[in-house]
Design a protein around this motif. Sequence first.
Motif, PDB file in Angstrom:
ATOM      1  N   ALA A 107      43.030  50.235  38.626  1.00 17.33           N
ATOM      2  CA  ALA A 107      43.518  48.876  38.368  1.00 17.33           C
ATOM      3  C   ALA A 107      42.665  47.853  39.102  1.00 17.33           C
ATOM      4  O   ALA A 107      42.048  48.146  40.139  1.00 17.33           O
ATOM      5  N   VAL A 108      42.625  46.633  38.543  1.00  9.80           N
ATOM      6  CA  VAL A 108      42.039  45.477  39.225  1.00  9.80           C
ATOM      7  C   VAL A 108      43.066  44.352  39.220  1.00  9.80           C
ATOM      8  O   VAL A 108      43.899  44.258  38.317  1.00  9.80           O
ATOM      9  N   VAL A 109      42.977  43.514  40.257  1.00  5.07           N
ATOM     10  CA  VAL A 109      43.851  42.346  40.348  1.00  5.07           C
ATOM     11  C   VAL A 109      42.988  41.127  40.626  1.00  5.07           C
ATOM     12  O   VAL A 109      42.189  41.135  41.565  1.00  5.07           O
ATOM     13  N   ILE A 110      43.146  40.099  39.813  1.00  3.10           N
ATOM     14  CA  ILE A 110      42.522  38.813  40.084  1.00  3.10           C
ATOM     15  C   ILE A 110      43.639  37.881  40.566  1.00  3.10           C
ATOM     16  O   ILE A 110      44.603  37.616  39.844  1.00  3.10           O
ATOM     17  N   ALA A 111      43.527  37.441  41.810  1.00  4.83           N
ATOM     18  CA  ALA A 111      44.628  36.672  42.405  1.00  4.83           C
ATOM     19  C   ALA A 111      44.854  35.344  41.705  1.00  4.83           C
ATOM     20  O   ALA A 111      45.986  34.872  41.599  1.00  4.83           O
ATOM     21  N   ASN A 112      43.778  34.749  41.208  1.00  4.68           N
ATOM     22  CA  ASN A 112      43.889  33.484  40.483  1.00  4.68           C
ATOM     23  C   ASN A 112      44.286  33.771  39.031  1.00  4.68           C
ATOM     24  O   ASN A 112      43.458  34.249  38.245  1.00  4.68           O
ATOM     25  N   PRO A 113      45.518  33.465  38.634  1.00  2.00           N
ATOM     26  CA  PRO A 113      45.971  33.825  37.277  1.00  2.00           C
ATOM     27  C   PRO A 113      45.207  33.118  36.170  1.00  2.00           C
ATOM     28  O   PRO A 113      45.194  33.586  35.025  1.00  2.00           O
ATOM     29  N   GLU A 114      44.553  32.005  36.493  1.00  2.00           N
ATOM     30  CA  GLU A 114      43.773  31.285  35.485  1.00  2.00           C
ATOM     31  C   GLU A 114      42.569  32.100  35.009  1.00  2.00           C
ATOM     32  O   GLU A 114      42.006  31.819  33.953  1.00  2.00           O
ATOM     33  N   LYS A 115      42.171  33.106  35.794  1.00  2.00           N
ATOM     34  CA  LYS A 115      41.004  33.923  35.454  1.00  2.00           C
ATOM     35  C   LYS A 115      41.393  35.211  34.719  1.00  2.00           C
ATOM     36  O   LYS A 115      40.531  36.008  34.356  1.00  2.00           O
ATOM     37  N   TYR A 116      42.687  35.400  34.494  1.00  2.00           N
ATOM     38  CA  TYR A 116      43.163  36.667  33.933  1.00  2.00           C
ATOM     39  C   TYR A 116      42.561  36.946  32.553  1.00  2.00           C
ATOM     40  O   TYR A 116      42.065  38.056  32.293  1.00  2.00           O
ATOM     41  N   LEU A 147      31.609  39.141  39.728  1.00  2.00           N
ATOM     42  CA  LEU A 147      31.301  40.301  40.560  1.00  2.00           C
ATOM     43  C   LEU A 147      32.403  41.347  40.446  1.00  2.00           C
ATOM     44  O   LEU A 147      32.123  42.552  40.417  1.00  2.00           O
ATOM     45  N   LEU A 148      33.665  40.920  40.375  1.00  2.00           N
ATOM     46  CA  LEU A 148      34.762  41.860  40.206  1.00  2.00           C
ATOM     47  C   LEU A 148      34.577  42.687  38.937  1.00  2.00           C
ATOM     48  O   LEU A 148      34.798  43.909  38.934  1.00  2.00           O
ATOM     49  N   ILE A 149      34.156  42.047  37.876  1.00  2.02           N
ATOM     50  CA  ILE A 149      33.939  42.746  36.601  1.00  2.02           C
ATOM     51  C   ILE A 149      32.817  43.778  36.733  1.00  2.02           C
ATOM     52  O   ILE A 149      32.943  44.920  36.269  1.00  2.02           O
ATOM     53  N   VAL A 150      31.734  43.391  37.380  1.00  5.89           N
ATOM     54  CA  VAL A 150      30.622  44.322  37.601  1.00  5.89           C
ATOM     55  C   VAL A 150      31.091  45.526  38.413  1.00  5.89           C
ATOM     56  O   VAL A 150      30.777  46.682  38.083  1.00  5.89           O
ATOM     57  N   GLN A 151      31.839  45.258  39.468  1.00  6.94           N
ATOM     58  CA  GLN A 151      32.351  46.344  40.313  1.00  6.94           C
ATOM     59  C   GLN A 151      33.288  47.261  39.533  1.00  6.94           C
ATOM     60  O   GLN A 151      33.218  48.495  39.672  1.00  6.94           O
ATOM     61  N   ILE A 177      32.867  42.258  53.520  1.00  7.39           N
ATOM     62  CA  ILE A 177      33.374  43.581  53.901  1.00  7.39           C
ATOM     63  C   ILE A 177      33.596  44.441  52.664  1.00  7.39           C
ATOM     64  O   ILE A 177      33.251  45.632  52.635  1.00  7.39           O
ATOM     65  N   GLY A 178      34.170  43.848  51.614  1.00 10.28           N
ATOM     66  CA  GLY A 178      34.446  44.602  50.402  1.00 10.28           C
ATOM     67  C   GLY A 178      33.205  45.180  49.760  1.00 10.28           C
ATOM     68  O   GLY A 178      33.173  46.356  49.359  1.00 10.28           O
ATOM     69  N   THR A 179      32.151  44.380  49.657  1.00  8.14           N
ATOM     70  CA  THR A 179      30.918  44.869  49.021  1.00  8.14           C
ATOM     71  C   THR A 179      30.263  45.960  49.865  1.00  8.14           C
ATOM     72  O   THR A 179      29.719  46.934  49.327  1.00  8.14           O
ATOM     73  N   GLN A 180      30.326  45.816  51.202  1.00  4.83           N
ATOM     74  CA  GLN A 180      29.752  46.857  52.058  1.00  4.83           C
ATOM     75  C   GLN A 180      30.587  48.135  52.015  1.00  4.83           C
ATOM     76  O   GLN A 180      30.046  49.244  52.104  1.00  4.83           O
ATOM     77  N   ALA A 181      31.896  47.993  51.864  1.00  2.00           N
ATOM     78  CA  ALA A 181      32.757  49.171  51.719  1.00  2.00           C
ATOM     79  C   ALA A 181      32.409  49.937  50.453  1.00  2.00           C
ATOM     80  O   ALA A 181      32.378  51.175  50.445  1.00  2.00           O
ATOM     81  N   LEU A 182      32.115  49.206  49.396  1.00  2.00           N
ATOM     82  CA  LEU A 182      31.738  49.868  48.144  1.00  2.00           C
ATOM     83  C   LEU A 182      30.390  50.596  48.289  1.00  2.00           C
ATOM     84  O   LEU A 182      30.186  51.646  47.672  1.00  2.00           O
ATOM     85  N   GLU A 183      29.507  50.062  49.111  1.00  2.38           N
ATOM     86  CA  GLU A 183      28.249  50.772  49.389  1.00  2.38           C
ATOM     87  C   GLU A 183      28.539  52.096  50.087  1.00  2.38           C
ATOM     88  O   GLU A 183      27.942  53.131  49.763  1.00  2.38           O
ATOM     89  N   VAL A 184      29.457  52.063  51.066  1.00  2.00           N
ATOM     90  CA  VAL A 184      29.835  53.286  51.783  1.00  2.00           C
ATOM     91  C   VAL A 184      30.443  54.296  50.822  1.00  2.00           C
ATOM     92  O   VAL A 184      30.109  55.489  50.849  1.00  2.00           O
ATOM     93  N   ILE A 185      31.322  53.830  49.949  1.00  2.00           N
ATOM     94  CA  ILE A 185      31.966  54.719  48.974  1.00  2.00           C
ATOM     95  C   ILE A 185      30.937  55.304  48.011  1.00  2.00           C
ATOM     96  O   ILE A 185      30.968  56.503  47.696  1.00  2.00           O
ATOM     97  N   LEU A 231      40.692  47.497  42.932  1.00  2.27           N
ATOM     98  CA  LEU A 231      39.825  46.417  43.398  1.00  2.27           C
ATOM     99  C   LEU A 231      40.543  45.093  43.178  1.00  2.27           C
ATOM    100  O   LEU A 231      41.175  44.895  42.135  1.00  2.27           O
ATOM    101  N   THR A 232      40.425  44.181  44.139  1.00  2.00           N
ATOM    102  CA  THR A 232      41.036  42.865  43.959  1.00  2.00           C
ATOM    103  C   THR A 232      40.069  41.776  44.417  1.00  2.00           C
ATOM    104  O   THR A 232      39.224  42.006  45.287  1.00  2.00           O
ATOM    105  N   ALA A 233      40.222  40.603  43.823  1.00  2.00           N
ATOM    106  CA  ALA A 233      39.418  39.437  44.207  1.00  2.00           C
ATOM    107  C   ALA A 233      40.250  38.188  43.974  1.00  2.00           C
ATOM    108  O   ALA A 233      41.273  38.224  43.277  1.00  2.00           O
ATOM    109  N   ASN A 234      39.790  37.094  44.532  1.00  2.00           N
ATOM    110  CA  ASN A 234      40.497  35.826  44.369  1.00  2.00           C
ATOM    111  C   ASN A 234      39.931  35.031  43.191  1.00  2.00           C
ATOM    112  O   ASN A 234      40.621  34.755  42.225  1.00  2.00           O
ATOM    113  N   ASN A 235      38.647  34.690  43.270  1.00  2.00           N
ATOM    114  CA  ASN A 235      38.032  33.867  42.225  1.00  2.00           C
ATOM    115  C   ASN A 235      36.723  34.421  41.676  1.00  2.00           C
ATOM    116  O   ASN A 235      36.287  34.013  40.601  1.00  2.00           O
ATOM    117  N   ASN A 236      36.095  35.320  42.410  1.00  2.00           N
ATOM    118  CA  ASN A 236      34.764  35.797  42.015  1.00  2.00           C
ATOM    119  C   ASN A 236      34.885  36.837  40.903  1.00  2.00           C
ATOM    120  O   ASN A 236      34.666  38.033  41.100  1.00  2.00           O
TER     121      ASN A 236
END
Length: 386
Positions: free
Chosen positions: A54-63, A42-46, A14-22, A34-39
């Motif tokens: 702002a961006v949020v990565i839910a997994n703090p190990e990826k910060y 792709l979050l960086i590319v977006q 849904i998120g990637t298709q929403a970005l297409e609409v935007i 923009l937020t993501a869990n582990n990916n």
Amino acid sequence: MKKRIAILGSTGSIGTQALEVIQQNPDKFEVEVLTANNNVDLLIVQAKQFQPNAVVIANPEKYNYVTEALKNEPIKIYAGTEALNQVVQMESIDIVLTAMVGYSGLLPTYHAIKAKKNIALANKETLVVAGEIITKTALENQVAILPVDSEHSAIFQCLTGEFMNPIEKILLTCSGGPFRGKSIEELQHVTVDNALNHPNWDMGAKITIDSATLMNKGFEMIEAHWLFGVPSSKIEVVVHQQSIIHSMVQFEDGSVKAQMGLPDMKLPIQYALGFPERIKNNFPRFSFTEYPTLTFEPPDTKIFRNLALAFEAINIGGNMPCVLNAANEVVVEAFLNRQISFLQMPEIIEKAMGKATWIEKSGLDDLVTTNTETRRITKLLIESKI
């Protein structure tokens, strides 16, 4: 003015298709969060493409990884689940698209509503788990919940201009998934790859499995109950193999309104983000001549037990839909990991519903406790099967 959008779960389907609409409507929308869990990749590319605040990565190990990749960008970077709950409250956000999968979408959506942000809701589990709390909080804060699921978008569109007319019945359509018409004997040999092969829709793995078991339709029934204030006794699930009619509303005079179109999630996403405006687009158009036959049939709830369990959960009430959701998330993960069979999923869910503590009136803290307890119970049930 442009609507400033926060997308929770921007790397999912849904998120990637929403970005297409935007991207196709730069004069109407801009990305704020923009937020993501582990990916993270792709979050960086977006983030580099859409330049959110702002961006949020839910997994703090990826910060650190995200921070290093975006060090030359004027973007704030946060990590952790608490950051998700806080970032949705940013004053600069106009609308929050909740596209996270599963229970994880509940608390960020709740905090966004408390901050008086309108919600484009693609996370059906939020209303499955805490429908009464979410709808009450939205009403108190004068927040609009705009459905993104194709079925609920269809119902919402059918009801536009009809809000003073009582609903006699909601007809919730269902493709039937990849196993429509299969017998119990045939379902004993279903593989993960079989279940992930949906005939009409391109979705993430979890939602695709839910569609194959018809749990997705059960969740949508519960979501419709809360979104439109209709009891489950007035919601009928109809198998419509072609996925052209996305849902229907029958009124007290017997008239039925339907919303139709090709199965493309970008259309309900665009409708929710742009509401009340219908935005011109170049999406493929439906042609009656290409679909001369549309078929309808009742679902087989004896074979697809999950749909019956969803009706049972909403009729029991209290925290039972939360139990249903938690057990389902655990069994779907176990099935995807090839730990249990396709038919064991509803069997384990039903047992978990019988073992979890029932609470008639649940606060948000109660639901968090229920979610934790049910996951523990379900994992023990799975271990007994392995």
